[in-house]
Every structure is written in C-alpha cells, then in structure tokens.
Design a protein around this motif. Structure first.
Motif, short mmCIF file in Angstrom:
data_model
loop_
_atom_site.label_atom_id
_atom_site.label_comp_id
_atom_site.label_asym_id
_atom_site.label_seq_id
_atom_site.Cartn_x
_atom_site.Cartn_y
_atom_site.Cartn_z
N PHE A 103 0.61 10.04 -5.94
CA PHE A 103 1.37 9.09 -5.79
C PHE A 103 2.71 8.68 -5.39
O PHE A 103 2.62 8.12 -5.87
CB PHE A 103 1.76 9.35 -7.66
N VAL A 104 3.23 9.79 -5.08
CA VAL A 104 4.83 9.63 -5.11
C VAL A 104 4.84 8.71 -3.57
O VAL A 104 5.16 8.04 -2.92
CB VAL A 104 5.60 10.64 -4.60
N GLY A 107 3.98 4.85 -3.71
CA GLY A 107 5.43 4.56 -4.77
C GLY A 107 5.13 3.26 -4.20
O GLY A 107 5.77 1.81 -5.41
N VAL A 181 5.75 12.53 -9.52
CA VAL A 181 5.93 11.54 -10.42
C VAL A 181 7.87 12.42 -10.74
O VAL A 181 9.04 11.42 -11.11
CB VAL A 181 5.11 10.67 -10.95
N PHE A 294 4.64 5.32 -14.52
CA PHE A 294 4.70 5.31 -13.17
C PHE A 294 5.87 4.60 -12.48
O PHE A 294 7.26 4.33 -11.17
CB PHE A 294 3.19 5.34 -12.18
N GLU A 297 9.47 5.19 -12.39
CA GLU A 297 10.26 6.36 -12.38
C GLU A 297 10.12 6.79 -10.50
O GLU A 297 10.81 7.25 -10.19
CB GLU A 297 9.35 7.82 -12.64
N LEU A 298 9.06 5.83 -10.22
CA LEU A 298 9.50 5.56 -8.67
C LEU A 298 10.21 4.75 -8.10
O LEU A 298 10.32 4.17 -7.11
CB LEU A 298 7.48 5.37 -8.18
#
Length: 298
Positions: A103-104, A107, A181, A294, A297-298
């Motif tokens: 996920f990171v 991003g 995340v 998400f 936060e990213l």
C-alpha cells in the motif's frame, strides 16, 4: 426519485475487500506486469536473480551448517533437505515483505484514483509465484538426479504446500500492509520476523531437534502450529523423503524422527490452514476498517 432515496450508498474510498479484487483480474494482471517491470528496470540479469539468490543462500548454509557443523552427517541427502526448505522461506518472504509494503509503495495510485486496493496485496502473491517457479524447477531437476520417486500423495503435498504459503503470506502481508500505512516501523518488524522465520522453521535442521533440545511443555505442538513449519515439512515430505532409500527411511523411522509425519496431512495441514484463514479474516477486517483513511495517511 424514491429509488434513489432508498438506495444504499457505500462510504467513499471503500470497497468490498477481496471480492472486488477477485472480480478485477485484468487490473491484477496489469499490476503484476508493473511490479515485474519496475523491479527489473535497468537490470542486466533480470529474472535470473531468482536463481542466483537461492543458489548463494544454499551454498552459504550448506557450507556453514552441512559441512562445518556436520548436519550433513545426520541427515541423508541434506542438500535436498536444505534447498527444499530454503525455497519455501524465499517464497513466503517475497509474499510477506512485498505485501507489507504494497500500500505504501503504491501510495501515488491510491491517492489519485480509486481501485480495489486489495489488488495490491494479491499482486504480490503472483509476483512471488513468478520468482518461485524457477526455484522449484531447479529443485525438481536436482531431486531427479538423486533418485526422486514421489507418489501421488507427495505430489499433492507440493500443491497443498504452495497454497498454504500463498494464504499465509497474503494474510501476514495484509495485516502488516495496513499497519505500515499508519506506522512505518512495521517494515522493520517485517524484516525482523523474516529473519526469525528462517531460523524458527525446520529449514536447516530437523524439527525433532527442537523436541530434544527445548525442554518446554507442548513445544512440538506449538512449533508445528506455525503454518510456515508445516509448509516446510510438506516440501520435505514431497521432495526429500522420496530421495531416501527404503533402508534409510526405515532407519529414520526406528530412530523416532518421523513419529509426527503420519499426522502431517491429517492433523497439522488443517490446523495450518485454519490459522492462516483466521489471520486472513483479521487482515481483511482491519483493511475494511481503515482503508477509507489510506489516501489521507499516504
């Protein structure tokens, strides 16, 4: 107008989890292609690294443990035993570590457009398979040279072992992917757990050494409840055991080294799948709960 008023709306940025991901196989293929192209961009050897890394690992461990520490004398065809465990660990490491960063790393896509985000987790499993296939082909060729004669149950054990690693890797990667995340320290935990997994699974030693050396109640049951230990033993059962002569197998049986092998498929495999499935449900729960944040936060 009344139909619109009664329609249920979903929160923005949230989907149906794995259901959405499985229904978008074309997007999954694109993500897998992207991961492979990005990984080997500018690389001279490309996917040949899938052969080089396990070969170097095997040589180091074989020299250090098999030759210098003498484990080769205690286990017949120790090279097959060792390499069959190494490729299991490599496959799990690929799925787990990439899943934890999925996920990171993606991003930019998550912040720009909406797509089923668990596709990123699933794509890491398929990338792992692409790198795993060359290694298992090398193992099969090596086993054939030393008299590998598996039966149908042992061939089935290979398939079951691969599915178990995929499920366990997906579950662990999803849990740490969500955590990563919000807390980037999770990446350091992943690296630490992978190092521990290599040594806490029966890759370089016989698992029966644990029962002999560790005087702790139910240590065998605790040790074999780890899905990774079960996956490694499935590969030992499928690749290593058929390379032994009947006399060698009987000798090991008389020494008590295989007293849990009869229960490997009937007891420990179902337990390993149950543990992995519970972890996957936990990972899916946290994903559904936090995926709406998400992009922020990213």
């Amino acid at each position: 107008m009344s139909d619109l008023a009664n329609r249920e709306f979903s929160a923005p940025g949230r989907g149906r989890g794995l259901k959405d991901a499985l229904n978008n196989r074309y997007l999954l293929k694109l993500l897998v292609d992207k991961e492979i192209q990005v990984r080997y961009r500018g690389s001279v050897l490309g996917i040949v690294w899938s052969y080089i890394k396990p070969a170097v690992q095997f040589l180091v461990f074989y020299l250090a443990l098999g030759i210098f520490l003498g484990l080769e004398k205690g286990l017949h065809n120790y090279s097959v035993y060792l390499f069959s465990g190494i490729i299991v660990i490599n496959f799990f490491s690929e799925c787990f570590s990439n899943g934890a960063r999925a996920f990171v790393v993606n991003g930019a896509l998550i912040k720009k457009i909406y797509l089923p985000r668990q596709l990123f987790s699933l794509s890491t499993i398929w990338v792992g398979i692409i790198h795993f296939l060359p290694q298992i082909l090398v193992l099969i060729v090596a086993c054939l040279f030393v008299g590998w004669t598996p039966d149908l149950k042992q061939i089935a054990a290979i398939i079951v072992g691969i599915l178990l690693i995929m499920l366990f890797g997906l579950a662990a990667g999803m849990i740490f992917g969500v955590a990563n995340v919000f807390f980037r320290d999770s990446e350091n935990l992943v690296d630490m757990f992978l190092m521990m997994a290599t040594w806490l699974s029966p890759v370089m030693y016989s698992w029966t050494m644990v029962a002999r050396e560790v005087k702790f109640p139910y240590i065998e049951q605790i040790y074999m409840s780890n899905p990774l230990s079960v996956a490694v033993e499935l590969f030992h059962y499928a690749f290593w055991q058929p390379t032994l002569s009947p006399e060698q197998q009987l000798g090991l049986l008389n020494e008590g080294n295989w007293h849990m092998f009869p229960h490997l498929l009937t007891v420990w495999v179902p337990i390993a799948f149950a543990v992995s499935l519970v972890l996957l449900l936990i990972g899916n729960f946290f994903f559904r709960k936090f995926e709406g944040n998400f992009a922020q936060e990213l």
